[in-house]
Write a protein that holds these residues in place. Structure first.
Motif, mmCIF file in Angstrom:
data_model
loop_
_atom_site.group_PDB
_atom_site.id
_atom_site.type_symbol
_atom_site.label_atom_id
_atom_site.label_comp_id
_atom_site.label_asym_id
_atom_site.label_seq_id
_atom_site.Cartn_x
_atom_site.Cartn_y
_atom_site.Cartn_z
ATOM 1 N N MET A 33 0.831 -1.212 0.000
ATOM 2 C CA MET A 33 0.000 0.000 0.000
ATOM 3 C C MET A 33 0.862 1.256 0.000
ATOM 4 O O MET A 33 1.820 1.334 0.752
ATOM 5 C CB MET A 33 -0.887 -0.014 1.258
ATOM 6 N N LYS A 34 0.500 2.210 -0.867
ATOM 7 C CA LYS A 34 1.291 3.441 -0.936
ATOM 8 C C LYS A 34 0.805 4.450 0.101
ATOM 9 O O LYS A 34 -0.253 5.058 -0.063
ATOM 10 C CB LYS A 34 1.193 4.047 -2.340
ATOM 11 N N MET A 35 1.589 4.600 1.174
ATOM 12 C CA MET A 35 1.160 5.484 2.260
ATOM 13 C C MET A 35 1.084 6.940 1.801
ATOM 14 O O MET A 35 0.279 7.710 2.294
ATOM 15 C CB MET A 35 2.131 5.391 3.446
ATOM 16 N N GLY A 36 1.950 7.286 0.796
ATOM 17 C CA GLY A 36 2.008 8.672 0.345
ATOM 18 C C GLY A 36 0.695 9.195 -0.202
ATOM 19 O O GLY A 36 0.415 10.382 -0.127
ATOM 20 N N LYS A 37 -0.124 8.298 -0.728
ATOM 21 C CA LYS A 37 -1.386 8.731 -1.337
ATOM 22 C C LYS A 37 -2.555 8.692 -0.352
ATOM 23 O O LYS A 37 -3.669 9.077 -0.694
ATOM 24 C CB LYS A 37 -1.709 7.847 -2.542
ATOM 25 N N MET A 38 -2.308 8.210 0.873
ATOM 26 C CA MET A 38 -3.409 8.094 1.831
ATOM 27 C C MET A 38 -3.583 9.381 2.629
ATOM 28 O O MET A 38 -2.619 10.073 2.924
ATOM 29 C CB MET A 38 -3.134 6.932 2.799
ATOM 30 N N LYS A 39 -4.841 9.692 2.977
ATOM 31 C CA LYS A 39 -5.113 10.855 3.809
ATOM 32 C C LYS A 39 -4.575 10.589 5.218
ATOM 33 O O LYS A 39 -4.556 9.437 5.661
ATOM 34 C CB LYS A 39 -6.623 11.092 3.896
ATOM 35 N N PRO A 40 -4.153 11.675 5.925
ATOM 36 C CA PRO A 40 -3.567 11.482 7.253
ATOM 37 C C PRO A 40 -4.443 10.646 8.186
ATOM 38 O O PRO A 40 -3.945 9.771 8.889
ATOM 39 C CB PRO A 40 -3.424 12.913 7.787
ATOM 40 N N GLU A 41 -5.776 10.885 8.177
ATOM 41 C CA GLU A 41 -6.624 10.130 9.115
ATOM 42 C C GLU A 41 -6.670 8.645 8.762
ATOM 43 O O GLU A 41 -6.796 7.786 9.627
ATOM 44 C CB GLU A 41 -8.044 10.728 9.228
ATOM 45 N N ARG A 42 -6.538 8.347 7.450
ATOM 46 C CA ARG A 42 -6.526 6.930 7.047
ATOM 47 C C ARG A 42 -5.210 6.277 7.451
ATOM 48 O O ARG A 42 -5.182 5.118 7.853
ATOM 49 C CB ARG A 42 -6.727 6.788 5.533
ATOM 50 N N ILE A 43 -4.137 7.039 7.366
ATOM 51 C CA ILE A 43 -2.836 6.506 7.799
ATOM 52 C C ILE A 43 -2.883 6.225 9.303
ATOM 53 O O ILE A 43 -2.453 5.163 9.764
ATOM 54 C CB ILE A 43 -1.690 7.490 7.468
ATOM 55 N N ALA A 44 -3.470 7.172 10.053
ATOM 56 C CA ALA A 44 -3.573 6.991 11.500
ATOM 57 C C ALA A 44 -4.392 5.744 11.809
ATOM 58 O O ALA A 44 -4.010 4.920 12.633
ATOM 59 C CB ALA A 44 -4.222 8.221 12.130
ATOM 60 N N ARG A 45 -5.513 5.568 11.104
ATOM 61 C CA ARG A 45 -6.394 4.420 11.312
ATOM 62 C C ARG A 45 -5.638 3.113 11.015
ATOM 63 O O ARG A 45 -5.700 2.143 11.747
ATOM 64 C CB ARG A 45 -7.599 4.581 10.376
ATOM 65 N N PHE A 46 -4.888 3.163 9.910
ATOM 66 C CA PHE A 46 -4.123 1.990 9.474
ATOM 67 C C PHE A 46 -3.084 1.613 10.530
ATOM 68 O O PHE A 46 -2.919 0.447 10.887
ATOM 69 C CB PHE A 46 -3.456 2.316 8.134
ATOM 70 N N ALA A 47 -2.408 2.648 11.063
ATOM 71 C CA ALA A 47 -1.379 2.409 12.080
ATOM 72 C C ALA A 47 -2.002 1.826 13.345
ATOM 73 O O ALA A 47 -1.461 0.882 13.936
ATOM 74 C CB ALA A 47 -0.658 3.720 12.401
ATOM 75 N N ILE A 48 -3.154 2.364 13.731
ATOM 76 C CA ILE A 48 -3.840 1.848 14.932
ATOM 77 C C ILE A 48 -4.251 0.391 14.709
ATOM 78 O O ILE A 48 -4.085 -0.461 15.576
ATOM 79 C CB ILE A 48 -5.067 2.731 15.278
#
Ligand code: ZN
Length: 236
Positions: free
Chosen positions: A1-16
């Motif tokens: 998955m390309k993290m660069g294209k994800m919105k910050p809140e989606r990245i946060a959700r993914f990390a959680i």
């Protein structure tokens, strides 16, 4: 998955989700990040779209309740975990499913706001949350209307499932009040509860809203139990 294209809140959700893997709402199995139910449960447990709305026991007016699932098996376990064992994260899943059900059951209803059957202040403090309020607030967001806590429980009553049918009707009388005199005036309201059994609690709350001038009340619940099911259960 390309993290660069994800919105910050989606990245946060993914990390959680990576740190605390999400678990299936129904069986507790670990599911992939971003999922809420496992494949097996998704195949087995389907919202009862074909189930008609239940008319509530209200004497002078017809109020209908749409519900998602029959209260049995994994649904029962899931709702009990949500209600008593702190599985608050289930609320988002129930709300999303319930939104689809409500749109089908009450097309073009144009609700002014969503509200819920409240716990007493004491019970909410003890539990740390009010499960129906959690679902209702998220459901409101799904439907794009406000959530308002327009009812309060003004006195404690006996636990409904320990009572017979007639006692249940009496047990909820006068227990709920409007918050603010004009809260319901002329409004079209969607009233939410977690489990509907005889419907007396929802009917009493709907009646308080209608007496307070509500133009219309419709109801939605996560699960529908049959009275004998609940009477045989000590855990509800
Ligand atoms: Zn599952």
């Amino acid at each position: 998955m390309k993290m660069g294209k994800m919105k910050p809140e989606r990245i946060a959700r993914f990390a959680i989700d990576l740190l605390f893997p999400p678990r299936c709402v129904f069986c507790g199995a670990v599911v992939p990040p971003g999922s809420q139910i496992c494949r097996e449960c998704a195949a087995q447990i389907r919202p009862s779209g074909e189930v008609r709305c239940e008319p509530l026991p209200l004497r002078d007016r017809k109020v209908l309740c749409a519900f998602l699932y029959p209260y049995e098996g994994k649904v029962r376990d899931s709702v009990l975990d949500f209600k008593f064992h702190g599985r608050k994260e289930n609320a988002a899943f129930y709300a999303r499913q319930l939104a689809a059900r409500v749109r089908l059951a009450f097309p073009g209803a144009g609700f002014d706001f969503v509200t819920s059957v409240p716990l007493s202040a004491e019970r909410k403090k003890e539990r740390g949350y009010d499960q129906s309020e959690l679902v209702a607030a998220k459901l409101a967001r799904e439907l794009g209307v406000p959530y308002r806590a327009s009812l309060k429980k003004v006195r404690g009553n006996r636990v409904q499932h320990l009572l017979g049918r007639l006692e249940r009707a009496e047990n909820v009388k006068g227990v709920y009040r409007l918050v603010g005199q004009d809260a319901a005036d002329g409004k079209r309201i969607l009233l939410v509860d977690d489990i509907v059994t005889t419907g007396y609690t929802l009917a009493e709350c709907a009646s308080v809203l209608l007496c307070g001038g509500a133009a219309d009340v419709s109801c939605a619940a996560v699960a529908k139990a049959f009275p004998e099911q609940v009477e045989n259960s000590r855990s509800l």
